[in-house]
Design a protein around this motif. Structure first.
Motif, mmCIF file in Angstrom:
data_model
loop_
_atom_site.group_PDB
_atom_site.id
_atom_site.type_symbol
_atom_site.label_atom_id
_atom_site.label_comp_id
_atom_site.label_asym_id
_atom_site.label_seq_id
_atom_site.Cartn_x
_atom_site.Cartn_y
_atom_site.Cartn_z
ATOM 1 N N VAL A 9 0.802 -1.332 0.184
ATOM 2 C CA VAL A 9 0.281 0.195 0.608
ATOM 3 C C VAL A 9 0.878 1.331 -0.280
ATOM 4 N N LEU A 10 1.905 1.154 1.175
ATOM 5 C CA LEU A 10 2.600 2.279 0.833
ATOM 6 C C LEU A 10 3.531 2.576 -0.419
ATOM 7 N N ASP A 11 3.986 1.854 -1.097
ATOM 8 C CA ASP A 11 4.600 2.310 -2.286
ATOM 9 C C ASP A 11 3.866 2.508 -3.427
ATOM 10 N N GLY A 12 2.570 2.041 -3.199
ATOM 11 C CA GLY A 12 1.100 2.532 -4.403
ATOM 12 C C GLY A 12 1.491 1.445 -5.046
ATOM 13 N N THR A 13 1.526 0.538 -5.158
ATOM 14 C CA THR A 13 1.420 -1.357 -5.940
ATOM 15 C C THR A 13 -0.284 -1.673 -5.704
ATOM 16 N N THR A 14 -1.040 -1.376 -4.118
ATOM 17 C CA THR A 14 -2.194 -1.635 -4.162
ATOM 18 C C THR A 14 -2.644 -0.584 -3.268
ATOM 19 N N SER A 15 -4.111 -1.050 -3.085
ATOM 20 C CA SER A 15 -4.859 -0.007 -2.522
ATOM 21 C C SER A 15 -4.809 -0.816 -1.164
ATOM 22 N N PHE A 16 -5.488 0.552 -0.389
ATOM 23 C CA PHE A 16 -6.127 0.515 1.660
ATOM 24 C C PHE A 16 -6.930 -0.188 1.079
ATOM 25 N N ALA A 17 -8.657 -0.675 0.826
ATOM 26 C CA ALA A 17 -9.498 -1.149 0.521
ATOM 27 C C ALA A 17 -9.279 -2.712 0.546
ATOM 28 N N GLU A 18 -7.751 -2.597 -0.806
ATOM 29 C CA GLU A 18 -7.643 -4.731 -0.780
ATOM 30 C C GLU A 18 -6.885 -4.965 0.072
ATOM 31 N N LEU A 19 -5.858 -3.550 1.424
ATOM 32 C CA LEU A 19 -5.282 -4.063 2.357
ATOM 33 C C LEU A 19 -6.789 -4.474 3.260
ATOM 34 N N VAL A 20 -7.149 -4.024 3.661
ATOM 35 C CA VAL A 20 -8.296 -4.217 4.715
ATOM 36 C C VAL A 20 -8.815 -5.508 4.086
ATOM 37 N N LYS A 21 -9.238 -6.222 3.012
ATOM 38 C CA LYS A 21 -9.707 -7.495 2.223
ATOM 39 C C LYS A 21 -9.026 -8.804 3.324
ATOM 40 N N ILE A 22 -7.781 -8.412 2.495
ATOM 41 C CA ILE A 22 -6.815 -10.053 3.380
ATOM 42 C C ILE A 22 -6.294 -9.412 4.253
ATOM 43 N N SER A 23 -6.412 -8.258 5.592
ATOM 44 C CA SER A 23 -5.711 -8.595 7.075
ATOM 45 C C SER A 23 -7.689 -7.899 7.643
ATOM 46 N N PHE A 24 -8.262 -8.466 7.621
ATOM 47 C CA PHE A 24 -9.575 -8.552 8.336
ATOM 48 C C PHE A 24 -9.681 -9.178 8.830
ATOM 49 N N ASP A 25 -9.307 -10.752 8.921
ATOM 50 C CA ASP A 25 -9.498 -12.323 9.681
ATOM 51 C C ASP A 25 -8.654 -11.961 10.504
ATOM 52 N N VAL A 26 -7.405 -11.249 10.285
ATOM 53 C CA VAL A 26 -6.385 -12.050 10.571
ATOM 54 C C VAL A 26 -5.719 -11.090 12.048
#
Length: 563
Positions: free
Chosen positions: A546-563
């Motif tokens: 997210v910080l280097d602009g590869t993906t968006s914050f919304a995508e990060l939330v999707k993968i780390s929601f349950d972790v």
């Protein structure tokens, strides 16, 4: 085009520019005689040169512009000028008029040396032709985008017409089955899906129409809508090529299709399920070569690659790859196997189903009807003198117990588990009834993984991160941080994303972790200890993207929601 250019042939030009050698050209010409393909296609198929390199060589030598058709919106007037069958025959597409002279039509061509093609277009359109260079893939994608649905619609019209004609007169039996409209429609559907990078095709019967959706980068997108009357014909065709029972309409069925699209062989798994309004079809597309990638293409960061290599260098033990369905586990496993696949080891896999065939590896397909389950297959495999065993998935206590036993007796076992994080995989094995001291002894590493969509580099937009977002990513709240948002353009089909990349959490087994596992200290404590020893969680790895602009914050939330 001047007379000298007419005389040049593609092969000669590529040799002149140094893109290929004379020997490579002769090899390709020999091959071309057998296949009857174009020379350019043969060179690419043989791995001698890439489409991009051919385009660059043509552009430099002929002093022509290279265009990327995915960044261009073609005017409707231009789209209607040439019939699609001609464009496919010559692999070319007109895309604009010359800005200075409206009597000149700009045409993107895979081979601008083809003067016959230019003359044909000139006669049909009554315009002068100005050739430019584009790759075959770029042209085929553009043809699909602007003419794909026309092909499908004309096939459907033809089908409806034939159905009415059948009442009046018998259709001739000796007609070529490959030219029948429904055959064309199903083939076209798969071709379009492949070119748009879809992983699945959904054909869903609604009350009054059929909805066709493609899963692209993990998200379903609606692509077409057909009249419900064509459903039986589409289903029958898919059942025929998938080797299923046409007469059975009440039971779910599974089948397999192989289709070649743009010279790449695709393995298509088909699942048919009876629903209220008819049978629903899902086709999963896999390129035969796509699952066996280079390690560098998985998206592993340099420090993760070191961990990956270290785990694989163990002579025996269990490597577990975990994550939900569609998180890229199979790709990681196949990559690991390809890495280990040398002539001095015996590798055997047990899978349900076998997802891709790899040379030099013995692959076993689970078949419950023949009483060949994961557990029974594993018992037989252990008598086959294996060095490395791959188990498609550890689903039950029996399979887990044999896997652990095999790893302790000197085999390297790689397998998948459906858990959310690396640490919870350990407790999952405990829940399955495996003794904790055996788990500590056998597991050499756990890789938890997810896939996030990459932001489209052309249209992503920068914005400042909010305090909550900084906290979520574990960043300093007072620091100014720029994030990127999806926007949408012609290049990414207005989704804002293009392609996906893997996010990993790699837990390497250490003496301290082994002790904790033996004492059954629970997933939370194991995770804390692993992080102290340098493990980066999915959230931490995703935050870097997210910080280097590869993906968006919304995508990060999707993968780390349950972790």
């Amino acid at each position: 085009m001047d007379f000298n250019k007419r005389k040049i042939r593609l092969g000669e030009l590529l040799v002149e520019t140094g893109a290929i050698t004379q020997e490579q050209l002769e090899h390709a010409l020999q091959k071309q005689k057998k296949t009857n393909l174009k020379l350019g296609e043969t060179l690419v198929d043989e791995g001698i040169i890439t489409e991009d390199d051919i385009a660059k060589a043509l552009s430099q030598q002929l002093n022509l512009e290279i265009v990327d058709l995915q960044n261009i919106n073609i005017d409707k007037v231009v789209v209607g000028l040439v019939p699609v069958n001609l464009l496919k025959k010559y692999t070319m597409i007109p895309f604009a008029f010359n800005e200075n002279n409206k009597n000149i039509l700009r045409v993107a061509m895979e081979n601008p040396l083809d003067t016959y093609a230019q003359e044909d277009i000139s006669i049909i359109t009554n315009y002068q032709v100005e050739p430019v260079v584009a790759t075959t893939r770029s042209i085929m994608l553009a043809i699909d985008k602007y003419y794909g649905q026309d092909d499908v619609k004309s096939a459907l019209k033809q089908y409806a017409k034939e159905k009415k004609l059948e009442i009046e007169e018998d259709v001739q039996e000796d007609e070529d089955v490959n030219s029948s409209p429904i055959v064309k429609l199903v083939k076209e559907m798969i071709d379009l899906a492949v070119r748009q990078r879809a992983s699945d095709i959904h054909i869903e019967p609604m009350e009054e129409y059929i909805r066709v959706r493609y899963r692209i980068d993990g998200v379903l997108q609606k692509k077409a809508k057909y009249n419900i009357s064509v459903l039986p014909a589409i289903i029958a065709r898919i059942k025929i090529i998938g080797g299923m029972d046409i007469s059975e309409k009440r039971k779910p069925q599974d089948g397999r299709i192989t289709q070649v699209v743009d010279h790449v062989e695709y393995d298509i798994r088909v699942s048919i399920l009876p629903t209220v309004f008819g049978e629903k079809v899902v086709m999963r597309l896999t390129a035969k070569m796509a699952l066996t990638r280079e390690k560098s293409q998985l998206g592993l960061k340099p420090y993760e690659l070191k961990q990956f290599d270290y785990i694989l260098s163990n002579p025996h033990g269990i490597l577990l790859v975990t994550g939900p369905t569609g998180s890229g586990k199979s790709t990681t496993l196949y990559t690991a196997l390809s890495e280990l696949n040398t002539s001095d080891v015996n590798i055997i896999t047990v899978e349900d189903p076998v997802e891709a065939n790899i040379d030099g590896i013995n692959q076993v397909q689970v078949n419950p009807k023949a009483e060949l389950t994961f557990a029974s297959a594993l018992r037989s495999i252990l008598r086959q003198d294996p060095d490395i065993i791959m188990i498609g998935e550890i689903r039950d206590q029996e399979t887990a117990a044999i896997a652990v036993q095999a790893s302790i007796t000197g085999h390297l076992v790689v397998s998948t588990l459906h858990t959310n994080s690396a640490a919870s995989s350990i407790t999952r094995l405990e829940d399955m009834g495996i003794e904790s001291y055996l788990i500590a002894d056998s597991v050499i590493g756990v890789i938890a993984q997810r896939l996030v969509r990459r932001l489209c580099p052309v249209c992503k937009e920068a914005r400042e991160a909010t305090v909550e977002e900084k906290e979520f990513m574990g960043q300093d709240v007072d620091k100014k941080i720029t994030l990127y948002e999806p926007c949408g353009c012609a290049k990414c089909d207005n989704t804002g994303y293009k392609g996906r990349i893997g996010v990993y959490e790699i837990m390497t087994m250490t003496p301290a972790l082994k002790t904790m596992i033996s004492k059954r200290e629970g997933a939370e404590r194991i995770k804390e200890q692993a992080m102290e020893e340098g493990m980066r969680t999915l959230r931490m790895s995703g935050s870097e993207y997210v910080l280097d602009g590869t993906t968006s914050f919304a995508e990060l939330v999707k993968i780390s929601f349950d972790v």
